[in-house]
Motif scaffolding. Structure first.
Motif, short mmCIF file in Angstrom:
data_model
loop_
_atom_site.label_atom_id
_atom_site.label_comp_id
_atom_site.label_asym_id
_atom_site.label_seq_id
_atom_site.Cartn_x
_atom_site.Cartn_y
_atom_site.Cartn_z
N ILE A 259 0.87 -1.17 0.00
CA ILE A 259 -0.07 -0.02 0.03
C ILE A 259 0.78 1.34 -0.02
CG2 ILE A 259 -1.96 1.31 1.44
CD1 ILE A 259 -2.59 -1.26 -0.27
N ALA A 260 1.93 1.21 0.64
CA ALA A 260 2.91 2.25 0.81
C ALA A 260 3.59 2.64 -0.67
CB ALA A 260 3.80 2.10 1.90
N ASP A 261 3.87 1.74 -1.25
CA ASP A 261 4.58 1.97 -2.64
C ASP A 261 3.42 2.04 -3.48
OD1 ASP A 261 6.63 1.41 -1.29
OD2 ASP A 261 7.53 -0.60 -2.34
N ALA A 262 2.20 1.16 -3.64
CA ALA A 262 1.18 1.70 -4.59
C ALA A 262 0.72 3.10 -4.50
CB ALA A 262 0.01 0.65 -4.41
N ASN A 263 0.43 3.50 -3.26
CA ASN A 263 0.22 5.06 -3.04
C ASN A 263 1.32 5.80 -3.66
OD1 ASN A 263 -1.50 7.11 -1.89
ND2 ASN A 263 0.07 7.30 -0.43
N TYR A 264 2.44 5.84 -3.53
CA TYR A 264 3.55 6.59 -4.42
C TYR A 264 3.46 6.41 -5.71
CZ TYR A 264 7.74 8.98 -5.38
OH TYR A 264 8.73 9.76 -5.91
N PHE A 265 3.46 5.28 -6.22
CA PHE A 265 3.54 5.11 -7.68
C PHE A 265 2.09 5.67 -8.49
CE2 PHE A 265 6.42 1.51 -7.12
CZ PHE A 265 7.54 2.43 -7.35
N SER A 266 1.04 5.65 -7.50
CA SER A 266 -0.31 6.05 -7.90
C SER A 266 -0.37 7.66 -8.34
CB SER A 266 -1.25 5.82 -6.86
OG SER A 266 -2.74 6.26 -7.29
N GLY A 267 0.62 8.12 -7.58
CA GLY A 267 0.72 9.73 -7.73
C GLY A 267 1.49 10.21 -9.05
N LEU A 268 2.32 9.08 -9.62
CA LEU A 268 2.94 9.52 -10.86
C LEU A 268 2.16 9.70 -12.15
CD1 LEU A 268 6.07 6.91 -10.57
CD2 LEU A 268 5.84 9.33 -9.92
N ALA A 269 2.10 10.92 -12.75
CA ALA A 269 1.34 11.25 -13.92
C ALA A 269 1.64 10.23 -15.02
CB ALA A 269 1.53 12.67 -14.19
N LYS A 270 2.88 9.81 -15.10
CA LYS A 270 3.27 8.93 -16.36
C LYS A 270 2.73 7.49 -15.92
CE LYS A 270 6.28 11.86 -18.62
NZ LYS A 270 7.51 12.44 -19.04
N LEU A 271 2.39 7.07 -15.01
CA LEU A 271 2.10 5.78 -14.77
C LEU A 271 0.79 5.39 -15.09
CD1 LEU A 271 3.04 3.47 -11.84
CD2 LEU A 271 0.58 3.58 -12.38
#
Ligand SMILES: [Zn+2]
Length: 239
Positions: free
Chosen positions: A121-133
């Motif tokens: 969850i900690a990592d998914a939340n971080y990556f979720s914020g990346l515009a290019k993901l």
């Protein structure tokens, strides 16, 4: 469905949220917040109860707590891993729910799924914020992430919440998991979680944390990052 929530509480298994922060969830609902629960697995490795029973129990518990929505990612029980694939399955939920506060299991924990859920969850939340993901939904990273402990190791928490008023509802939500917790009416193989001793530990844990704060029952929450506040606690609403 496009449901945004104020608070999203994540469990590795249906009932984790109730065990760890059932009182806090109901307290937030009573305060008028829109709270959602996201279970990562269906608990299919559990000794007692079928997938269908556990899904029905989880929805009953959600109704008792008063949460707006409860969904299930369908990751494999007993095999949660913090991989890009698993993150990719979780991110669409974070982008759809867009919680102001995200609450997930802490680590370490004796159940490997709980520790894995913490990192996932900690990592998914971080990556979720990346515009290019690329994923479903607009990029979103929840700015406030806190953690709870499912098995209640006595680690000093950063926050305690008075759940004295909500404690009976927490117990009712847990009792909705008829196959899981102490229930002489349910015929199933004995497990520790289904023992009377575990049921008693729910009360003794809440009473222990309550005793640390001068209230009858409390639940702890953990923060990894410093928590920013407008005023020191105790001065809210005081001019
Ligand atoms: Zn669990």
């Amino acid at each position: 469905m496009n449901t945004e929530v104020d608070v999203l509480c994540v469990g590795a298994h249906p009932d984790d949220v109730e065990v760890g922060i059932g009182g806090l969830v109901h307290k937030l609902v009573r305060a008028g917040h829109n709270v959602g629960i996201l279970d990562l697995t269906r608990g299919e490795m559990g000794t007692r109860g079928s997938i269908e029973e556990r899904a029905a129990e989880a929805q009953d518990a959600a109704r008792i707590l008063g949460v707006t929505v409860r969904e299930n990612v369908g990751l494999p029980d007993g095999a949660i891993t913090n991989t890009h694939e698993a993150q990719g399955l979780v991110i669409p939920y974070l982008r759809r729910f867009r919680p102001k506060v995200l609450i997930a299991p802490h680590e370490p924990d004796r159940h490997p799924d709980h520790s894995a859920a913490h990192r996932l969850i900690a990592d998914a939340n971080y990556f979720s914020g990346l515009a290019k993901l690329e994923s479903e939904g607009a990029p979103y990273r929840c700015p406030r992430v806190y953690f709870y402990r499912v098995y209640g190791e006595s680690v000093q928490p950063q926050m305690l919440f008075d759940i004295t008023q909500e404690f009976p509802v927490k117990l009712r939500a847990l009792q909705a998991f008829r196959s899981q917790f102490f229930n002489p009416q349910y015929e199933g193989a004995p497990t520790y979680v289904a023992s009377e001793a575990f049921w008693e530990s729910i009360r003794s844990r809440a009473a222990y944390w309550g005793s640390r704060a001068g209230v009858e029952f409390a639940e702890p929450l953990y923060a990894i990052e410093p928590v920013i506040l407008a005023v020191p606690p105790g001065l809210e609403g005081v001019v």
